[in-house]
Design a protein around this motif. Structure first.
Motif, PDB file in Angstrom:
ATOM      1  N   VAL A  82       0.958  -1.176  -0.117  1.00 58.01           N
ATOM      2  CA  VAL A  82      -0.133  -0.029  -0.049  1.00 58.01           C
ATOM      3  C   VAL A  82       0.941   1.163  -0.020  1.00 58.01           C
ATOM      4  O   VAL A  82       1.986   1.357   0.951  1.00 58.01           O
ATOM      5  N   ASP A  83       0.544   2.341  -0.876  1.00 58.37           N
ATOM      6  CA  ASP A  83       1.160   3.698  -0.869  1.00 58.37           C
ATOM      7  C   ASP A  83       0.056   4.416   0.112  1.00 58.37           C
ATOM      8  O   ASP A  83      -0.996   4.507  -0.119  1.00 58.37           O
ATOM      9  N   ALA A  84       0.803   4.967   1.178  1.00 59.32           N
ATOM     10  CA  ALA A  84       0.097   5.905   2.026  1.00 59.32           C
ATOM     11  C   ALA A  84       0.162   7.385   1.273  1.00 59.32           C
ATOM     12  O   ALA A  84       1.117   7.508   0.412  1.00 59.32           O
TER      13      ALA A  84
ATOM     14  N   ARG B  60      -0.619  -8.683   2.659  1.00 58.76           N
ATOM     15  CA  ARG B  60      -1.066  -9.839   2.178  1.00 58.76           C
ATOM     16  C   ARG B  60      -2.453  -9.983   1.841  1.00 58.76           C
ATOM     17  O   ARG B  60      -3.303 -10.107   2.607  1.00 58.76           O
ATOM     18  N   GLY B  61      -2.785  -9.461   0.612  1.00 56.68           N
ATOM     19  CA  GLY B  61      -4.223  -9.127   0.023  1.00 56.68           C
ATOM     20  C   GLY B  61      -4.878 -10.354  -0.243  1.00 56.68           C
ATOM     21  O   GLY B  61      -4.204 -11.425  -0.762  1.00 56.68           O
TER      22      GLY B  61
ATOM     23  N   VAL C 202     -12.622  -7.680  -0.451  1.00 57.15           N
ATOM     24  CA  VAL C 202     -11.088  -7.909  -0.365  1.00 57.15           C
ATOM     25  C   VAL C 202     -10.828  -7.500   0.863  1.00 57.15           C
ATOM     26  O   VAL C 202     -11.273  -6.560   1.543  1.00 57.15           O
ATOM     27  N   ASN C 203      -9.686  -7.857   1.653  1.00 56.01           N
ATOM     28  CA  ASN C 203      -8.792  -7.430   2.563  1.00 56.01           C
ATOM     29  C   ASN C 203      -7.372  -7.082   1.999  1.00 56.01           C
ATOM     30  O   ASN C 203      -6.648  -7.899   1.540  1.00 56.01           O
ATOM     31  N   LEU C 204      -7.020  -5.635   2.013  1.00 60.50           N
ATOM     32  CA  LEU C 204      -5.841  -5.201   1.443  1.00 60.50           C
ATOM     33  C   LEU C 204      -5.110  -4.478   2.759  1.00 60.50           C
ATOM     34  O   LEU C 204      -4.216  -3.310   2.600  1.00 60.50           O
ATOM     35  N   LEU C 205      -5.027  -4.800   3.904  1.00 61.97           N
ATOM     36  CA  LEU C 205      -4.610  -4.415   5.270  1.00 61.97           C
ATOM     37  C   LEU C 205      -2.804  -4.429   5.096  1.00 61.97           C
ATOM     38  O   LEU C 205      -2.413  -5.780   5.053  1.00 61.97           O
TER      39      LEU C 205
ATOM     40  N   LEU D 139      -9.663  -0.189   3.748  1.00 60.33           N
ATOM     41  CA  LEU D 139      -8.875  -1.172   2.807  1.00 60.33           C
ATOM     42  C   LEU D 139      -9.541  -2.607   2.835  1.00 60.33           C
ATOM     43  O   LEU D 139      -8.954  -3.568   2.493  1.00 60.33           O
ATOM     44  N   VAL D 140     -10.846  -2.864   3.620  1.00 59.12           N
ATOM     45  CA  VAL D 140     -11.377  -3.934   3.588  1.00 59.12           C
ATOM     46  C   VAL D 140     -12.751  -3.574   3.114  1.00 59.12           C
ATOM     47  O   VAL D 140     -13.450  -2.708   3.618  1.00 59.12           O
TER      48      VAL D 140
END
Length: 218
Positions: A52-54, A213-214, A197-200, A73-74
């Motif tokens: 992820v880019d913050a 770990r998406g 999706v979960n992109l945490l 992100l979820v």
């Protein structure tokens, strides 16, 4: 429930990392036969692998990774298919609104751009950096519609630049408006236009990016 992995493995033998950036390493410092337990030291840049880019990646006072709301992100994601785009070909706003399922772009959706470029991950010859990219005006259009998270199955939503001058117009526009970007996803196994999706990312305090770990599921 069928869970699909959206992340590339962090494997020091098979990775695509831009020249000059930190390489991923995982080195054993203890082993079970010698020490009774196993442990490694791990080293990587904050934008290694699927990550992820913050906003702080490009915006001086932007949110850092630990300040991104977990809820951002979820959730539901919309996958748009641009696998017909060729090397270094731009994806415009017109392309997006004319693509199948574009009518499902709505506030709160996580928008994933499927270019098929993840098949070039860790290949030789540099083709991974020749991916399609988004035109800068797409960022403003998405934010205006309430889309604050996008993901790409390639190195960047901008044209990859491996030497100065460093120009990243989509990043600047999207991150400056409070958006978040996920890069180096794998979307080949995602079935259907809409998934959960979960992109945490890893919770790295004060950092501008972090590995993910998406996963996706329906």
């Amino acid at each position: 429930m069928n869970i699909v992995d959206l992340s590339h493995p962090l494997d020091p033998e098979r990775m695509s990392i831009p020249p000059g950036l930190p390489q991923f390493t995982s080195c054993p410092i203890a082993t079970v036969p010698k020490d009774g337990f196993s442990m490694h030291t791990v080293s990587f840049g904050s934008h290694t692998g699927t990550h992820v880019d913050a906003p702080s990646h490009f915006i001086a006072d932007g949110k850092t990774i630990d300040q991104i709301p977990l809820t951002a992100l979820v959730g539901p994601a919309l996958v748009l298919d641009f696998t017909h785009k060729g090397p270094k070909e731009v994806i415009t706003w017109v392309d997006i609104v004319q693509s199948p399922h574009a009518e499902k772009i709505e506030a709160g959706i996580i928008l994933l751009f499927q270019t098929g470029w993840s098949k070039h991950w860790a290949t030789t010859g540099g083709i991974y950096w020749d991916h399609p990219y988004l035109s800068a005006d797409v960022a403003e259009q998405l934010i205006a519609r309430g889309v604050c998270v996008i993901g790409v199955d390639c190195a960047s939503p901008d044209k990859s630049v491996l030497a100065p001058p460093w120009v990243f117009p989509f990043h600047h526009s999207f991150l400056s408006r409070g958006g978040f970007i996920v890069e180096n996803l794998t979307l080949r196994e995602v079935q259907g236009p809409k998934v959960m999706v979960n992109l945490l990312p890893i919770n790295l305090v004060g950092c501008d990016g972090a590995p993910v770990r998406g996963i996706a599921w329906k």
